[in-house]
Motif scaffolding. Structure first.
Motif, mmCIF file in Angstrom:
data_model
loop_
_atom_site.group_PDB
_atom_site.id
_atom_site.type_symbol
_atom_site.label_atom_id
_atom_site.label_comp_id
_atom_site.label_asym_id
_atom_site.label_seq_id
_atom_site.Cartn_x
_atom_site.Cartn_y
_atom_site.Cartn_z
ATOM 1 N N PHE A 171 0.843 -1.189 0.000
ATOM 2 C CA PHE A 171 0.000 0.000 0.000
ATOM 3 C C PHE A 171 0.877 1.238 0.000
ATOM 4 C CE2 PHE A 171 -2.709 3.207 1.989
ATOM 5 C CZ PHE A 171 -3.967 2.930 1.450
ATOM 6 N N GLY A 172 0.556 2.187 -0.860
ATOM 7 C CA GLY A 172 1.324 3.419 -0.923
ATOM 8 C C GLY A 172 0.450 4.598 -1.309
ATOM 9 N N LEU A 173 1.088 5.663 -1.728
ATOM 10 C CA LEU A 173 0.418 6.915 -2.034
ATOM 11 C C LEU A 173 -0.661 6.768 -3.110
ATOM 12 C CD1 LEU A 173 0.221 9.970 -1.575
ATOM 13 C CD2 LEU A 173 2.044 10.244 -3.270
ATOM 14 N N GLY A 174 -0.371 6.037 -4.169
ATOM 15 C CA GLY A 174 -1.347 5.872 -5.244
ATOM 16 C C GLY A 174 -2.615 5.180 -4.778
ATOM 17 N N THR A 175 -2.467 4.117 -4.021
ATOM 18 C CA THR A 175 -3.631 3.393 -3.515
ATOM 19 C C THR A 175 -4.370 4.241 -2.488
ATOM 20 O OG1 THR A 175 -2.430 1.328 -3.861
ATOM 21 C CG2 THR A 175 -4.436 1.210 -2.552
ATOM 22 N N MET A 176 -3.624 4.993 -1.696
ATOM 23 C CA MET A 176 -4.265 5.893 -0.731
ATOM 24 C C MET A 176 -5.138 6.905 -1.462
ATOM 25 S SD MET A 176 -4.233 9.183 0.811
ATOM 26 C CE MET A 176 -2.696 9.873 0.270
ATOM 27 N N ARG A 177 -4.604 7.513 -2.514
ATOM 28 C CA ARG A 177 -5.378 8.491 -3.286
ATOM 29 C C ARG A 177 -6.619 7.844 -3.905
ATOM 30 N NH1 ARG A 177 -0.244 11.383 -6.174
ATOM 31 N NH2 ARG A 177 0.237 12.823 -4.484
ATOM 32 N N LEU A 178 -6.466 6.616 -4.390
ATOM 33 C CA LEU A 178 -7.591 5.898 -4.975
ATOM 34 C C LEU A 178 -8.687 5.677 -3.934
ATOM 35 C CD1 LEU A 178 -8.900 4.401 -7.346
ATOM 36 C CD2 LEU A 178 -7.535 2.386 -6.709
ATOM 37 N N LEU A 179 -8.327 5.246 -2.738
ATOM 38 C CA LEU A 179 -9.319 5.026 -1.685
ATOM 39 C C LEU A 179 -10.006 6.326 -1.278
ATOM 40 C CD1 LEU A 179 -7.714 2.373 0.701
ATOM 41 C CD2 LEU A 179 -9.267 2.026 -1.228
ATOM 42 N N VAL A 180 -9.251 7.403 -1.210
ATOM 43 C CA VAL A 180 -9.836 8.706 -0.865
ATOM 44 C C VAL A 180 -10.899 9.086 -1.893
ATOM 45 C CG1 VAL A 180 -9.350 11.191 -0.754
ATOM 46 C CG2 VAL A 180 -7.883 9.582 0.471
ATOM 47 N N GLU A 181 -10.590 8.902 -3.167
ATOM 48 C CA GLU A 181 -11.541 9.266 -4.222
ATOM 49 C C GLU A 181 -12.740 8.328 -4.266
ATOM 50 O OE1 GLU A 181 -11.603 12.107 -5.837
ATOM 51 O OE2 GLU A 181 -9.781 12.654 -4.765
ATOM 52 N N ILE A 182 -12.534 7.055 -4.006
ATOM 53 C CA ILE A 182 -13.664 6.122 -3.935
ATOM 54 C C ILE A 182 -14.594 6.534 -2.807
ATOM 55 C CG2 ILE A 182 -14.348 3.747 -3.358
ATOM 56 C CD1 ILE A 182 -11.782 2.847 -4.891
ATOM 57 N N ASP A 183 -14.015 6.890 -1.673
ATOM 58 C CA ASP A 183 -14.825 7.330 -0.538
ATOM 59 C C ASP A 183 -15.593 8.605 -0.882
ATOM 60 O OD1 ASP A 183 -15.752 7.248 2.187
ATOM 61 O OD2 ASP A 183 -14.293 8.814 2.650
ATOM 62 N N ARG A 184 -14.945 9.520 -1.538
ATOM 63 C CA ARG A 184 -15.564 10.801 -1.874
ATOM 64 C C ARG A 184 -16.635 10.664 -2.952
ATOM 65 N NH1 ARG A 184 -14.700 15.368 -5.307
ATOM 66 N NH2 ARG A 184 -13.064 14.337 -6.500
ATOM 67 N N LEU A 185 -16.371 9.826 -3.962
ATOM 68 C CA LEU A 185 -17.254 9.748 -5.125
ATOM 69 C C LEU A 185 -18.206 8.550 -5.117
ATOM 70 C CD1 LEU A 185 -14.556 10.755 -7.755
ATOM 71 C CD2 LEU A 185 -16.406 12.196 -6.850
ATOM 72 N N GLY A 186 -17.903 7.546 -4.292
ATOM 73 C CA GLY A 186 -18.779 6.374 -4.208
ATOM 74 C C GLY A 186 -18.723 5.453 -5.406
ATOM 75 N N SER A 187 -17.615 5.505 -6.146
ATOM 76 C CA SER A 187 -17.503 4.717 -7.368
ATOM 77 C C SER A 187 -16.041 4.516 -7.737
ATOM 78 C CB SER A 187 -18.221 5.461 -8.509
ATOM 79 O OG SER A 187 -17.845 4.975 -9.765
ATOM 80 N N VAL A 188 -15.698 3.278 -8.106
ATOM 81 C CA VAL A 188 -14.336 3.004 -8.566
ATOM 82 C C VAL A 188 -14.108 3.686 -9.909
ATOM 83 C CG1 VAL A 188 -12.684 1.226 -9.266
ATOM 84 C CG2 VAL A 188 -14.178 0.816 -7.299
ATOM 85 N N SER A 189 -15.079 3.617 -10.807
ATOM 86 C CA SER A 189 -14.896 4.215 -12.137
ATOM 87 C C SER A 189 -14.776 5.735 -12.038
ATOM 88 C CB SER A 189 -16.011 3.804 -13.095
ATOM 89 O OG SER A 189 -17.262 4.226 -12.626
ATOM 90 N N ALA A 190 -15.580 6.370 -11.200
ATOM 91 C CA ALA A 190 -15.482 7.826 -11.033
ATOM 92 C C ALA A 190 -14.145 8.206 -10.402
ATOM 93 C CB ALA A 190 -16.636 8.347 -10.180
ATOM 94 N N ALA A 191 -13.687 7.415 -9.440
ATOM 95 C CA ALA A 191 -12.394 7.673 -8.809
ATOM 96 C C ALA A 191 -11.270 7.538 -9.838
ATOM 97 C CB ALA A 191 -12.172 6.716 -7.643
ATOM 98 N N TYR A 247 -10.004 2.399 -15.375
ATOM 99 C CA TYR A 247 -10.832 1.649 -14.438
ATOM 100 C C TYR A 247 -10.196 0.292 -14.173
ATOM 101 C CZ TYR A 247 -14.683 -1.197 -12.707
ATOM 102 O OH TYR A 247 -15.457 -2.057 -11.971
ATOM 103 N N ARG A 248 -9.715 -0.343 -15.219
ATOM 104 C CA ARG A 248 -9.091 -1.669 -15.090
ATOM 105 C C ARG A 248 -7.897 -1.617 -14.138
ATOM 106 N NH1 ARG A 248 -7.958 -5.113 -20.250
ATOM 107 N NH2 ARG A 248 -8.976 -6.863 -19.289
ATOM 108 N N TYR A 249 -7.051 -0.588 -14.287
ATOM 109 C CA TYR A 249 -5.893 -0.454 -13.398
ATOM 110 C C TYR A 249 -6.337 -0.223 -11.951
ATOM 111 C CZ TYR A 249 -1.661 1.232 -11.190
ATOM 112 O OH TYR A 249 -0.605 1.389 -10.331
ATOM 113 N N ALA A 250 -7.322 0.651 -11.772
ATOM 114 C CA ALA A 250 -7.816 0.942 -10.416
ATOM 115 C C ALA A 250 -8.346 -0.327 -9.751
ATOM 116 C CB ALA A 250 -8.903 2.009 -10.472
ATOM 117 N N LEU A 251 -9.155 -1.068 -10.482
ATOM 118 C CA LEU A 251 -9.728 -2.294 -9.938
ATOM 119 C C LEU A 251 -8.645 -3.322 -9.634
ATOM 120 C CD1 LEU A 251 -12.513 -3.268 -9.189
ATOM 121 C CD2 LEU A 251 -12.727 -4.254 -11.479
ATOM 122 N N GLU A 252 -7.680 -3.440 -10.521
ATOM 123 C CA GLU A 252 -6.583 -4.386 -10.304
ATOM 124 C C GLU A 252 -5.760 -3.985 -9.082
ATOM 125 O OE1 GLU A 252 -4.372 -7.725 -10.662
ATOM 126 O OE2 GLU A 252 -6.220 -7.239 -11.722
#
Length: 111
Positions: free
Chosen positions: A20-40, A48-53
């Motif tokens: 876990f690092g900065l990139g994944t942290m930013r991804l989780l923050v955006e998922i929390d804020r936006l409620g969507s992996v694709s929007a994040a 989207y594929r990279y985020a999900l992976e």
């Protein structure tokens, strides 16, 4: 010349492999804020594929779920952090904040 410390924080497993690092942290923050992996993913300008992976890799390495995902349909899909996802995010942000304070303390030292 004036120097200053700089830190990069990441969590590794017992084998030394990145978990876990900065990139994944930013991804989780955006998922929390936006409620969507694709929007994040769109917000972070990653696929989207990279985020999900990325999420799947971290979850597999930790053996815990970070994000609960629901498929789309009439009601639409979505994603939200699990309690463990919030805990991991909080731990990372807390440590990052401490490192930033240490950097500020060093920079504020008189010459």
């Amino acid at each position: 010349m004036r120097i200053r410390p700089r830190f990069k924080l990441w969590f590794v497993g017992e084998d030394g492999e990145l978990v876990f690092g900065l990139g994944t942290m930013r991804l989780l923050v955006e998922i929390d804020r936006l409620g969507s992996v694709s929007a994040a993913a769109r917000e972070l300008e990653i696929s989207y594929r990279y985020a999900l992976e990325r999420i799947k890799v971290v979850e597999k390495r930790l053996g815990r779920t970070l994000v609960e995902r629901t498929r789309g349909g009439k009601e639409g899909g979505g994603a939200k952090l699990t309690a463990f996802g919030y805990e991991l995010l909080g731990d990372y942000q807390g440590m990052e904040g401490s490192l930033n304070q240490l950097t500020k303390w060093y920079v504020d030292l008189p010459d």
